[in-house]
Design a protein around this motif. Structure first.
Motif, mmCIF file in Angstrom:
data_model
loop_
_atom_site.group_PDB
_atom_site.id
_atom_site.type_symbol
_atom_site.label_atom_id
_atom_site.label_comp_id
_atom_site.label_asym_id
_atom_site.label_seq_id
_atom_site.Cartn_x
_atom_site.Cartn_y
_atom_site.Cartn_z
ATOM 1 N N ALA A 26 4.150 4.691 10.823
ATOM 2 C CA ALA A 26 2.588 4.887 10.149
ATOM 3 C C ALA A 26 2.958 3.395 9.177
ATOM 4 O O ALA A 26 4.405 3.193 8.529
ATOM 5 N N ILE A 333 1.875 13.166 6.541
ATOM 6 C CA ILE A 333 2.123 12.656 5.525
ATOM 7 C C ILE A 333 3.511 13.062 5.802
ATOM 8 O O ILE A 333 3.599 14.416 6.063
ATOM 9 N N GLU A 334 4.709 12.051 6.028
ATOM 10 C CA GLU A 334 5.753 12.806 6.229
ATOM 11 C C GLU A 334 6.613 11.385 5.962
ATOM 12 O O GLU A 334 6.694 10.385 5.737
ATOM 13 N N TYR A 335 7.315 11.435 4.621
ATOM 14 C CA TYR A 335 9.017 11.088 4.314
ATOM 15 C C TYR A 335 10.197 11.515 3.659
ATOM 16 O O TYR A 335 10.088 13.114 3.939
ATOM 17 N N TYR A 369 -5.646 9.938 -0.673
ATOM 18 C CA TYR A 369 -4.992 10.746 -1.789
ATOM 19 C C TYR A 369 -3.805 10.421 -1.626
ATOM 20 O O TYR A 369 -2.987 9.962 -1.542
ATOM 21 N N ALA A 388 -1.783 8.204 -0.231
ATOM 22 C CA ALA A 388 -2.092 7.939 1.697
ATOM 23 C C ALA A 388 -3.438 7.497 1.970
ATOM 24 O O ALA A 388 -4.291 8.008 1.133
ATOM 25 N N LEU A 399 0.679 9.774 11.958
ATOM 26 C CA LEU A 399 0.709 10.041 10.309
ATOM 27 C C LEU A 399 -0.053 8.479 9.084
ATOM 28 O O LEU A 399 -0.153 7.705 9.719
ATOM 29 N N TRP A 400 -0.236 9.518 8.550
ATOM 30 C CA TRP A 400 -1.224 8.487 7.522
ATOM 31 C C TRP A 400 -0.319 7.468 7.300
ATOM 32 O O TRP A 400 0.994 7.708 6.769
ATOM 33 N N SER A 401 -0.986 6.090 6.617
ATOM 34 C CA SER A 401 -0.105 5.454 5.511
ATOM 35 C C SER A 401 -0.092 5.670 4.592
ATOM 36 O O SER A 401 -0.681 6.532 3.809
ATOM 37 N N ILE A 402 1.167 5.302 4.182
ATOM 38 C CA ILE A 402 1.336 5.455 2.532
ATOM 39 C C ILE A 402 2.814 4.287 1.547
ATOM 40 O O ILE A 402 2.049 3.691 2.119
#
Length: 449
Positions: A26, A333-335, A369, A388, A399-402
């Motif tokens: 992402a 979404i993940e981090y 988001y 995001a 995954l979405w970009s954040i």
């Protein structure tokens, strides 16, 4: 008592676009506008959410300590609480606590019926195992009936109107979940954590963990019809276990560790659920569909081992389906946690779920988001405002970009959305539900110098 007038504070936040390495590469947000935080309420203890009834310009702020406060249409903070159930709550741990008054949802027809719903942590009921911690209560209340006009116009609650819908016993003090919200289908959704402790393995947890045990309400998001089944509730007939005896009828989705917080996108109806990870990964899911969201087989997109929670096992070491045969659903979404940051630009401690922005004041946020992370540090308040964008939502497994909006000098406890779709962030300077440093800030466009 809280002050009835609050001076406006403005803190300028320069949106910083940062790159983040994720499972599917992402990329960072860019081209974001500058925004400011405008303080609209302060002197609170532990504010966790803000919401409004449909077509109601008032804003209702939930303080974990058992109070709901009102900001009227002119932005004045009313001295008398809309609701005070502080005497119905558990006794708090001062240093840190996840219990309390955690959720508020107004009935879709609140303007006609004056009904609203709360989620709170009560002392352990007599029917519960005597070595468990407390009982989560979901109740309906009605606003006070004024001498003239509708209940929905009242700024106080009829305390005799409480109707207890559900009581769920909790083995530990943490992982209560606590979000409640009405979906576009008119049903009430209730988020419950796995019962607490760590790894979903502790006193009161079954061998498979509450997340995977569909004979327990813990570790699930429930879906109830509160307009039928009086004096309790009815079950929507398309809940997944209505025709499957292997699970409880109330359950809509399961496999949750601690869903803190959830919200419906007012434009699309999508259900966004942020869930706190164990030691390595934080995640947010688009969870409109019923099913198994993975915990404690997965932590985000990664395999999880209860015997070694500080190491991510190989992707081939865990199942892709749950014990009932449902494919495990993955986050959008993940981090990583700070201890697992590596070369990633964004990492944190505990995800705080937010909202897809659908207001009109900040054009550049439209459809994105807005969420956060509790803090970059346990020892000092460094909450992160994050954002995001579903740039890859059409591609399965992407995954979405954040990006990181800003690091605050407070812990972030929650987000809010008013009737116009504008967003708010709830903060405090304390790790526990003590003091009066709690505040509510509105996201507004940055003013040029």
């Amino acid at each position: 008592m809280l002050s009835t007038t609050v001076g406006t504070k403005v803190v300028k936040l320069l949106v910083i676009a940062l790159s983040v390495t994720a499972l599917t590469n992402a990329v960072a947000e860019d081209g974001m506008p500058e925004v400011e935080l405008q303080t609209v309420m302060e002197g609170l203890t532990s504010p966790v959410m803000l919401t409004s009834a449909i077509n109601d310009e008032r804003r209702f702020v939930v303080d974990r300590t058992g109070y709901i406060y009102v900001l009227d249409a002119e932005g004045n903070q009313l001295e008398e609480p809309f609701l005070d159930i502080s005497d119905q709550l558990i006794e708090f741990q001062e240093a840190f606590d996840e219990r309390g008054l955690l959720g508020l949802a107004f009935h879709p027809n609140y303007q006609q019926n004056g009904r609203f719903y709360v989620y709170y942590s009560a002392p352990l009921r007599d029917e519960a195992p005597n070595d468990w911690n407390h009982t989560s209560v979901i109740s309906e209340f009605k606003a006070t009936q004024p001498e003239e006009g509708m209940r929905s116009q009242s700024n106080t609650t009829d305390m005799s109107s409480e109707r207890v819908l559900l009581e769920v016993d909790q083995p530990q003090f943490n992982h209560d979940g606590g979000s409640i919200a009405f979906g576009p289908d008119g049903y009430l959704y209730i988020a419950l954590g796995d019962g607490g402790a760590a790894d979903d393995v502790a006193l009161g947890h079954p061998p498979m963990g509450h997340g995977q045990d569909t004979t327990s309400l813990l570790g699930s998001i429930l879906r109830l019809d509160v307009d039928r089944g009086w004096p309790g509730y009815a079950i929507p007939q398309d809940n997944p276990f209505v025709v499957d005896p292997r699970g409880l009828d109330e359950i809509h989705s399961w496999g949750w560790r601690n869903p803190w917080r959830m919200s419906f996108d007012r434009a699309t109806g999508d259900l966004m659920v942020a869930t706190n990870g164990q030691n390595l990964w934080e995640a947010v899911y688009e969870a409109s569909e019923p099913g198994n969201y993975g915990w404690n087989i997965l932590e985000g997109t990664h395999c999880f081992d209860t015997q070694n929670p500080n190491t991510t096992p190989p992707s081939t070491s865990c199942d892709t389906v749950g014990p009932l045969g449902h494919e495990l659903k993955l986050p959008v979404i993940e981090y990583p946690h700070l201890r697992n940051q590596g070369d990633r630009a964004i990492a944190g401690i505990s995800v705080i779920g937010g909202y897809v922005y659908r207001g009109s004041a900040i054009e550049g946020l439209q459809g994105r988001y807005v969420f956060g992370d509790w803090s970059q540090s346990f020892s000092q308040p460094e909450g992160q405002l994050l954002i995001a964008h579903p740039t890859n939502s059409g591609s399965e497994g992407q995954l979405w970009s954040i990006g990181q909006i800003q690091v605050l000098d407070s812990y972030i406890l929650g987000f809010g959305e008013d009737s116009a779709g504008e967003l708010y962030v709830m903060t405090t300077a304390n790790t526990g539900p003590t003091g009066n440093t709690g505040a509510v800030h509105k996201l507004v466009p940055a003013q040029s110098e």
